[in-house]
Design a protein around this motif. Structure first.
Motif, PDB file in Angstrom:
ATOM      1  N   ASP A  36      54.275  65.158 -95.460  1.00 53.78           N
ATOM      2  CA  ASP A  36      54.024  66.295 -94.569  1.00 53.78           C
ATOM      3  C   ASP A  36      53.380  65.835 -93.267  1.00 53.78           C
ATOM      4  N   ASP A  37      52.410  64.930 -93.372  1.00 54.45           N
ATOM      5  CA  ASP A  37      51.802  64.303 -92.206  1.00 54.45           C
ATOM      6  C   ASP A  37      52.400  62.906 -92.105  1.00 54.45           C
ATOM      7  N   ARG A  38      53.139  62.636 -91.048  1.00 55.47           N
ATOM      8  CA  ARG A  38      53.899  61.397 -90.981  1.00 55.47           C
ATOM      9  C   ARG A  38      53.041  60.159 -90.778  1.00 55.47           C
ATOM     10  N   SER A  39      51.726  60.331 -90.657  1.00 52.35           N
ATOM     11  CA  SER A  39      50.851  59.165 -90.645  1.00 52.35           C
ATOM     12  C   SER A  39      50.450  58.771 -92.060  1.00 52.35           C
ATOM     13  N   ASP A  40      50.839  59.577 -93.059  1.00 45.89           N
ATOM     14  CA  ASP A  40      50.610  59.217 -94.451  1.00 45.89           C
ATOM     15  C   ASP A  40      51.636  58.169 -94.893  1.00 45.89           C
ATOM     16  N   GLY A  41      51.496  57.723 -96.150  1.00 41.25           N
ATOM     17  CA  GLY A  41      52.403  56.707 -96.657  1.00 41.25           C
ATOM     18  C   GLY A  41      53.805  57.242 -96.890  1.00 41.25           C
ATOM     19  N   TRP A  42      54.803  56.393 -96.580  1.00 39.70           N
ATOM     20  CA  TRP A  42      56.199  56.692 -96.833  1.00 39.70           C
ATOM     21  C   TRP A  42      56.674  55.860 -98.021  1.00 39.70           C
ATOM     22  N   PRO A  43      57.520  56.409 -98.873  1.00 36.50           N
ATOM     23  CA  PRO A  43      58.074  55.606 -99.972  1.00 36.50           C
ATOM     24  C   PRO A  43      59.058  54.580 -99.432  1.00 36.50           C
ATOM     25  N   ALA A  44      59.467  53.675-100.281  1.00 35.56           N
ATOM     26  CA  ALA A  44      60.477  52.693 -99.888  1.00 35.56           C
ATOM     27  C   ALA A  44      61.812  53.401 -99.673  1.00 35.56           C
ATOM     28  N   ILE A  45      62.394  53.196 -98.517  1.00 35.60           N
ATOM     29  CA  ILE A  45      63.688  53.778 -98.169  1.00 35.60           C
ATOM     30  C   ILE A  45      64.628  52.646 -97.781  1.00 35.60           C
ATOM     31  N   GLU A  46      65.831  52.678 -98.341  1.00 36.53           N
ATOM     32  CA  GLU A  46      66.834  51.647 -98.063  1.00 36.53           C
ATOM     33  C   GLU A  46      67.850  52.185 -97.069  1.00 36.53           C
ATOM     34  N   VAL A  47      68.085  51.412 -96.013  1.00 39.18           N
ATOM     35  CA  VAL A  47      69.061  51.791 -94.984  1.00 39.18           C
ATOM     36  C   VAL A  47      70.108  50.690 -94.883  1.00 39.18           C
ATOM     37  N   ASP A 206      52.960  52.141 -95.546  1.00 40.84           N
ATOM     38  CA  ASP A 206      51.742  52.652 -96.167  1.00 40.84           C
ATOM     39  C   ASP A 206      50.873  53.408 -95.174  1.00 40.84           C
ATOM     40  N   ASP A 207      50.920  52.984 -93.903  1.00 41.42           N
ATOM     41  CA  ASP A 207      49.976  53.532 -92.922  1.00 41.42           C
ATOM     42  C   ASP A 207      50.485  53.150 -91.538  1.00 41.42           C
ATOM     43  N   LEU A 208      50.911  54.100 -90.718  1.00 38.98           N
ATOM     44  CA  LEU A 208      51.456  53.759 -89.407  1.00 38.98           C
ATOM     45  C   LEU A 208      50.450  52.942 -88.599  1.00 38.98           C
ATOM     46  N   PRO A 209      50.915  51.897 -87.886  1.00 38.42           N
ATOM     47  CA  PRO A 209      49.993  51.014 -87.143  1.00 38.42           C
ATOM     48  C   PRO A 209      49.302  51.735 -85.991  1.00 38.42           C
ATOM     49  N   VAL A 210      48.029  51.454 -85.832  1.00 33.02           N
ATOM     50  CA  VAL A 210      47.210  52.083 -84.799  1.00 33.02           C
ATOM     51  C   VAL A 210      47.495  51.441 -83.448  1.00 33.02           C
ATOM     52  N   ILE A 211      47.720  52.286 -82.437  1.00 34.79           N
ATOM     53  CA  ILE A 211      47.952  51.807 -81.081  1.00 34.79           C
ATOM     54  C   ILE A 211      46.733  51.022 -80.581  1.00 34.79           C
ATOM     55  N   ASP A 239      42.091  44.285 -90.457  1.00 36.75           N
ATOM     56  CA  ASP A 239      41.244  44.042 -91.622  1.00 36.75           C
ATOM     57  C   ASP A 239      41.994  43.378 -92.762  1.00 36.75           C
ATOM     58  N   GLY A 240      43.245  42.982 -92.515  1.00 35.68           N
ATOM     59  CA  GLY A 240      44.033  42.310 -93.534  1.00 35.68           C
ATOM     60  C   GLY A 240      44.666  43.234 -94.550  1.00 35.68           C
ATOM     61  N   ARG A 241      44.688  44.536 -94.253  1.00 37.52           N
ATOM     62  CA  ARG A 241      45.315  45.487 -95.165  1.00 37.52           C
ATOM     63  C   ARG A 241      46.805  45.616 -94.857  1.00 37.52           C
ATOM     64  N   VAL A 242      47.602  45.829 -95.897  1.00 36.76           N
ATOM     65  CA  VAL A 242      49.040  46.016 -95.711  1.00 36.76           C
ATOM     66  C   VAL A 242      49.290  47.348 -95.016  1.00 36.76           C
ATOM     67  N   VAL A 243      50.008  47.296 -93.905  1.00 33.51           N
ATOM     68  CA  VAL A 243      50.415  48.502 -93.189  1.00 33.51           C
ATOM     69  C   VAL A 243      51.813  48.913 -93.625  1.00 33.51           C
ATOM     70  N   ALA A 244      52.712  47.935 -93.722  1.00 36.37           N
ATOM     71  CA  ALA A 244      54.090  48.211 -94.131  1.00 36.37           C
ATOM     72  C   ALA A 244      54.725  46.912 -94.591  1.00 36.37           C
ATOM     73  N   THR A 245      55.778  47.026 -95.394  1.00 37.77           N
ATOM     74  CA  THR A 245      56.468  45.835 -95.887  1.00 37.77           C
ATOM     75  C   THR A 245      57.947  46.125 -96.004  1.00 37.77           C
ATOM     76  N   ALA A 246      58.770  45.076 -95.916  1.00 38.81           N
ATOM     77  CA  ALA A 246      60.217  45.280 -95.905  1.00 38.81           C
ATOM     78  C   ALA A 246      60.941  44.092 -96.523  1.00 38.81           C
ATOM     79  N   GLU A 247      62.162  44.351 -96.964  1.00 37.66           N
ATOM     80  CA  GLU A 247      63.092  43.316 -97.392  1.00 37.66           C
ATOM     81  C   GLU A 247      64.407  43.541 -96.659  1.00 37.66           C
ATOM     82  N   HIS A 248      65.112  42.439 -96.333  1.00 42.52           N
ATOM     83  CA  HIS A 248      66.304  42.528 -95.502  1.00 42.52           C
ATOM     84  C   HIS A 248      67.466  41.744 -96.105  1.00 42.52           C
TER      85      HIS A 248
END
Length: 265
Positions: A36-47, A206-211, A239-248
């Protein structure tokens, strides 16, 4: 039904969309799986990218059976759906290590697509992301895997503009977050020698990157099968926290077919 347009700013090859930005923009239209709030975590989506995404062209977006499709002239350009699997993150490295690695970015010597929004060397600060991944020294890696890394600080022009976005911190958009995770995978797979374009990308945000906040992007090669190269990338915050991750999955191509360049031998 809705539309997706890839503005020319977000090109990869000069005449088609950056794969990561296009994939992320389509994933952001997957209403069934978006928070609902797009700054929250998104599930893994395959494109899956089925055709080079045209620039400045309205793509018709439809959703059916859990699959969101962007099409042009009745031809599917890209499809997106939720991925029911976990993504294995790439080990982190520190900001100083990433900065040292970036100084050895192979794209500074030869780049098949120098206009690329994510990693292009011809893009100015504040226009392209200028993520320049270079090899991480063996002594700086936590595991035996070969890594590439680069620092990245999101520019104010990348601010998320969804009307549902609610956060006290300005953050980069979903599409830009995917773009930041994109090309580093190609360079992990030796893009300068094995010329490739993105065929499939699966990402979890997991968390959109801060500008304005320093980040580190790390990538690794995960093998090959014929024309296919498999890679992964992870974006870490200050702080070394995961913001997002991907596989290609990358597909080896003739760069001339995409308006690219070939190295002089």
């Amino acid at each position: 039904m809705s539309e997706l347009i890839v503005p020319r700013r977000f090109c990869g090859p000069p005449d088609s969309g950056n794969g990561g930005w296009t994939a992320g923009a389509l994933a952001a239209l997957d209403d069934a799986d978006s928070p609902d709030d797009r700054s929250d975590g998104w599930p893994a989506i395959e494109v899956t990218l089925r055709q080079p995404p045209p620039l400045d062209t309205p793509l018709v977006v439809t959703a059916e059976g859990g699959v969101t499709t962007a099409s042009f002239g009745g031809t599917p350009i890209a499809t997106a759906h939720r991925a029911e699997r976990g993504l294995a993150e790439v080990d982190p490295v520190g900001p100083a290590v990433a900065a040292t690695a970036a100084a050895s970015y192979p794209g500074l010597g030869f780049h098949p697509f120098p206009t690329c929004f994510a990693c292009g060397t011809s893009r100015e600060e504040g226009d392209g992301l200028r993520i320049f991944p270079g090899p991480v020294d063996a002594g700086e890696r936590a595991s035996g895997e070969e890594l590439v890394a680069a620092p990245w600080t999101p520019h104010p022009s990348l601010h998320e503009d969804w009307h549902t976005y609610v956060d006290e911190h300005p953050r980069a958009s979903v599409a830009v977050t995917w773009a930041a995770l994109d090309c580093i995978g190609g360079w992990a797979g030796d893009l300068g020698e094995r010329l490739m374009v993105l065929g499939r990308m699966t990402a979890r945000v997991d968390d959109l990157p801060v500008i304005g906040e320093p980040h580190v992007v790390v990538g690794e090669d995960r093998g090959r099968d014929g024309r296919k190269t498999f890679t992964a990338s992870t974006l870490y915050d200050a702080d070394g926290r995961v913001v997002a991750t991907a596989e290609h999955t990358w597909i080896a191509v003739d760069p001339a077919m995409f308006g690219g360049q070939v190295p002089s031998r």
